[in-house]
Structure formats: C-alpha cells, structure tokens
Design a protein around this motif. Structure first.
Motif, PDB file in Angstrom:
ATOM      1  N   GLY A  18       0.819  -1.215   0.000  1.00  0.00           N
ATOM      2  CA  GLY A  18       0.000   0.000   0.000  1.00  0.00           C
ATOM      3  C   GLY A  18       0.849   1.259   0.000  1.00  0.00           C
ATOM      4  N   SER A  19       1.943   1.248   0.756  1.00  0.00           N
ATOM      5  CA  SER A  19       2.794   2.443   0.789  1.00  0.00           C
ATOM      6  C   SER A  19       3.559   2.608  -0.518  1.00  0.00           C
ATOM      7  N   LEU A  20       3.891   1.505  -1.185  1.00  0.00           N
ATOM      8  CA  LEU A  20       4.565   1.608  -2.482  1.00  0.00           C
ATOM      9  C   LEU A  20       3.621   2.177  -3.536  1.00  0.00           C
ATOM     10  N   MET A 127      -7.031  -3.938  15.075  1.00  0.00           N
ATOM     11  CA  MET A 127      -5.691  -4.359  15.482  1.00  0.00           C
ATOM     12  C   MET A 127      -4.613  -3.351  15.084  1.00  0.00           C
ATOM     13  N   TRP A 128      -4.781  -2.702  13.942  1.00  0.00           N
ATOM     14  CA  TRP A 128      -3.790  -1.740  13.450  1.00  0.00           C
ATOM     15  C   TRP A 128      -4.482  -0.424  13.168  1.00  0.00           C
ATOM     16  N   PRO A 129      -4.337   0.559  14.034  1.00  0.00           N
ATOM     17  CA  PRO A 129      -4.979   1.849  13.815  1.00  0.00           C
ATOM     18  C   PRO A 129      -4.533   2.440  12.479  1.00  0.00           C
ATOM     19  N   SER A 130      -5.436   3.143  11.845  1.00  0.00           N
ATOM     20  CA  SER A 130      -5.186   3.679  10.519  1.00  0.00           C
ATOM     21  C   SER A 130      -4.399   4.985  10.576  1.00  0.00           C
ATOM     22  N   VAL A 131      -3.216   4.960   9.990  1.00  0.00           N
ATOM     23  CA  VAL A 131      -2.406   6.170   9.873  1.00  0.00           C
ATOM     24  C   VAL A 131      -3.123   7.153   8.954  1.00  0.00           C
ATOM     25  N   ALA A 132      -3.724   6.649   7.885  1.00  0.00           N
ATOM     26  CA  ALA A 132      -4.437   7.522   6.939  1.00  0.00           C
ATOM     27  C   ALA A 132      -5.561   8.284   7.643  1.00  0.00           C
ATOM     28  N   ARG A 133      -6.350   7.597   8.455  1.00  0.00           N
ATOM     29  CA  ARG A 133      -7.450   8.271   9.167  1.00  0.00           C
ATOM     30  C   ARG A 133      -6.924   9.332  10.131  1.00  0.00           C
ATOM     31  N   TYR A 134      -5.843   9.011  10.818  1.00  0.00           N
ATOM     32  CA  TYR A 134      -5.243   9.975  11.734  1.00  0.00           C
ATOM     33  C   TYR A 134      -4.797  11.219  10.969  1.00  0.00           C
ATOM     34  N   CYS A 135      -4.135  11.006   9.841  1.00  0.00           N
ATOM     35  CA  CYS A 135      -3.634  12.135   9.044  1.00  0.00           C
ATOM     36  C   CYS A 135      -4.777  12.986   8.493  1.00  0.00           C
ATOM     37  N   VAL A 136      -5.817  12.343   7.992  1.00  0.00           N
ATOM     38  CA  VAL A 136      -6.964  13.093   7.459  1.00  0.00           C
ATOM     39  C   VAL A 136      -7.595  13.940   8.564  1.00  0.00           C
ATOM     40  N   ALA A 137      -7.674  13.399   9.761  1.00  0.00           N
ATOM     41  CA  ALA A 137      -8.317  14.110  10.867  1.00  0.00           C
ATOM     42  C   ALA A 137      -7.486  15.266  11.418  1.00  0.00           C
ATOM     43  N   HIS A 138      -6.150  15.202  11.297  1.00  0.00           N
ATOM     44  CA  HIS A 138      -5.311  16.181  11.975  1.00  0.00           C
ATOM     45  C   HIS A 138      -4.437  17.047  11.076  1.00  0.00           C
ATOM     46  N   ALA A 139      -4.404  16.808   9.781  1.00  0.00           N
ATOM     47  CA  ALA A 139      -3.470  17.512   8.894  1.00  0.00           C
ATOM     48  C   ALA A 139      -3.869  18.959   8.656  1.00  0.00           C
ATOM     49  N   CYS A 140      -2.854  19.807   8.437  1.00  0.00           N
ATOM     50  CA  CYS A 140      -3.094  21.208   8.083  1.00  0.00           C
ATOM     51  C   CYS A 140      -3.018  21.402   6.576  1.00  0.00           C
ATOM     52  N   CYS A 141      -2.780  20.316   5.838  1.00  0.00           N
ATOM     53  CA  CYS A 141      -2.670  20.382   4.382  1.00  0.00           C
ATOM     54  C   CYS A 141      -3.577  19.314   3.773  1.00  0.00           C
ATOM     55  N   PRO A 142      -3.769  19.353   2.449  1.00  0.00           N
ATOM     56  CA  PRO A 142      -4.566  18.292   1.822  1.00  0.00           C
ATOM     57  C   PRO A 142      -3.904  16.927   2.007  1.00  0.00           C
ATOM     58  N   VAL A 143      -4.740  15.898   2.160  1.00  0.00           N
ATOM     59  CA  VAL A 143      -4.261  14.529   2.314  1.00  0.00           C
ATOM     60  C   VAL A 143      -4.897  13.680   1.225  1.00  0.00           C
ATOM     61  N   LEU A 144      -4.071  12.952   0.507  1.00  0.00           N
ATOM     62  CA  LEU A 144      -4.546  12.027  -0.516  1.00  0.00           C
ATOM     63  C   LEU A 144      -4.343  10.616   0.012  1.00  0.00           C
ATOM     64  N   SER A 145      -5.437   9.912   0.239  1.00  0.00           N
ATOM     65  CA  SER A 145      -5.388   8.537   0.722  1.00  0.00           C
ATOM     66  C   SER A 145      -5.574   7.616  -0.480  1.00  0.00           C
ATOM     67  N   VAL A 146      -4.528   6.883  -0.827  1.00  0.00           N
ATOM     68  CA  VAL A 146      -4.507   6.077  -2.045  1.00  0.00           C
ATOM     69  C   VAL A 146      -4.988   4.661  -1.736  1.00  0.00           C
ATOM     70  N   PRO A 147      -6.027   4.205  -2.440  1.00  0.00           N
ATOM     71  CA  PRO A 147      -6.503   2.836  -2.205  1.00  0.00           C
ATOM     72  C   PRO A 147      -5.488   1.810  -2.710  1.00  0.00           C
ATOM     73  N   PRO A 148      -5.591   0.585  -2.233  1.00  0.00           N
ATOM     74  CA  PRO A 148      -4.660  -0.449  -2.690  1.00  0.00           C
ATOM     75  C   PRO A 148      -4.806  -0.704  -4.186  1.00  0.00           C
ATOM     76  N   SER A 149      -3.718  -1.132  -4.791  1.00  0.00           N
ATOM     77  CA  SER A 149      -3.729  -1.525  -6.200  1.00  0.00           C
ATOM     78  C   SER A 149      -4.654  -2.726  -6.361  1.00  0.00           C
ATOM     79  N   PRO A 150      -5.308  -2.876  -7.518  1.00  0.00           N
ATOM     80  CA  PRO A 150      -6.130  -4.085  -7.741  1.00  0.00           C
ATOM     81  C   PRO A 150      -5.309  -5.373  -7.617  1.00  0.00           C
ATOM     82  N   LEU A 151      -4.013  -5.294  -7.903  1.00  0.00           N
ATOM     83  CA  LEU A 151      -3.172  -6.480  -7.767  1.00  0.00           C
ATOM     84  C   LEU A 151      -2.976  -6.872  -6.307  1.00  0.00           C
TER      85      LEU A 151
END
Length: 175
Positions: A18-20, A127-151
């Motif tokens: 996902g990060s790649l 089990m694993w809190p979402s870094v993306a959700r945390y960033c969307v909730a607290h960021a001072c800039c736009p956040v782009l949350s990229v969905p997983p590749s179909p692969l």
C-alpha cells in the motif's frame, strides 16, 4: 508562505504494498505540481520506546535507525528500480509514531500528504490503527489517501492460500 518552487509532496513509506502504491502516486503528483517528493519513514524500536529501554541489553537506537534507513532505501528501490522518481527527492527517517511524524513532515498548508489507505475490514482496523485516518483528521494540508492496487487483492488471496497450504490454480489469477 513558501515560494512556488518550494512545493512538497510528502509520502508516507513503510515498505508495504500500500505504501509503495502511495509512493508512486506521490511521485506522479510531484511531477504534475513541479514539487519535491519527500519520502518519510517513521520508525520505533521493537516493543516501543518503553519496551526498548526495559530490555536486558537492548541494541543501541542507532542500530534500529540504520535498519529503518535501509528499509526506506529498499522501498525506494522496489518502487522505482534503478530509475529515479523523476522529481527532486528528499528522504527522511524519523523516530516516532507514523501519523505524528507524517504531520510534522507535511507542516505547510500548501504541502500534499500522500498515504496508503491502510487496512480494510473491522478486525484489521481494530488491530492496526489507521495512519491515513489519523492524518486526514489532523493535517493542516490536503491529504490524498490512495486505495490499494487491484493487484494487492490478488496477492492477498494467493498469500492466504499459501498460509493455509491450499492448492492454487493459476487460472483463478486471470479473472
């Protein structure tokens, strides 16, 4: 206020698929915007800071930092191969919780923070809190949350079959 040439696209990198995917998208966004790509890997010693201090002879923090730096380099090589991303690249390896580290790296209103969408499903989210959700909730800039590749879904299905030692028919992957 920053100058137009100082624009940054900050990508959270962990080495996961996902990060790649997010790193590739961040590079594309940086090319379009004429921005610098800032690849950020947040790390913590195994067991967290307190677990590390309480161990019987814990390795020095510098060893863990070196391993984190190697993981970032490996992720960049996996994502881009011998080619470069095609934009100025800045790499950061920072000790801390991923969400807080990413927000500190993307601290300008004109930055763009790009992160993988993270785990899906109730059990994974619990089990694993979402870094993306945390960033969307607290960021001072736009956040782009990229969905997983179909692969990614196909890879997960193959991985589950391997873990359970189930037979795999390659024709199923062609769907």
């Amino acid at each position: 206020m920053s100058r137009p040439g100082d624009r940054r696209v900050v990508a959270g990198v962990s080495g996961s698929l996902g990060s790649l995917t997010a790193l590739h998208r961040a590079a594309a966004e940086a090319r379009v915007a004429g921005a610098t790509l800032r690849a950020v890997l947040a790390w913590e010693p195994p067991g967290g800071e307190m677990g590390h201090r309480g161990g019987l002879c814990p390795p020095p923090v510098s060893d863990w930092r070196q391993l984190a730096a190697e993981r970032l380099i490996s992720a960049l090589e996996t994502a881009f191969g011998s080619a470069e991303p095609g934009v100025p690249l800045e790499c950061l390896v920072v000790l801390g919780k991923p969400g807080k580290v990413l927000l500190a790296a993307a601290d300008r209103p004109d930055d763009l923070l790009v992160v993988g969408a993270g785990a899906r499903g109730r059990v994974r989210r619990a089990m694993w809190p979402s870094v993306a959700r945390y960033c969307v909730a607290h960021a001072c800039c736009p956040v782009l949350s990229v969905p997983p590749s179909p692969l990614h879904r196909a890879f997960d299905a193959v991985h589950r079959r391997n873990a359970w030692r189930l037979p795999l028919d390659a024709r199923e992957l062609a769907d």
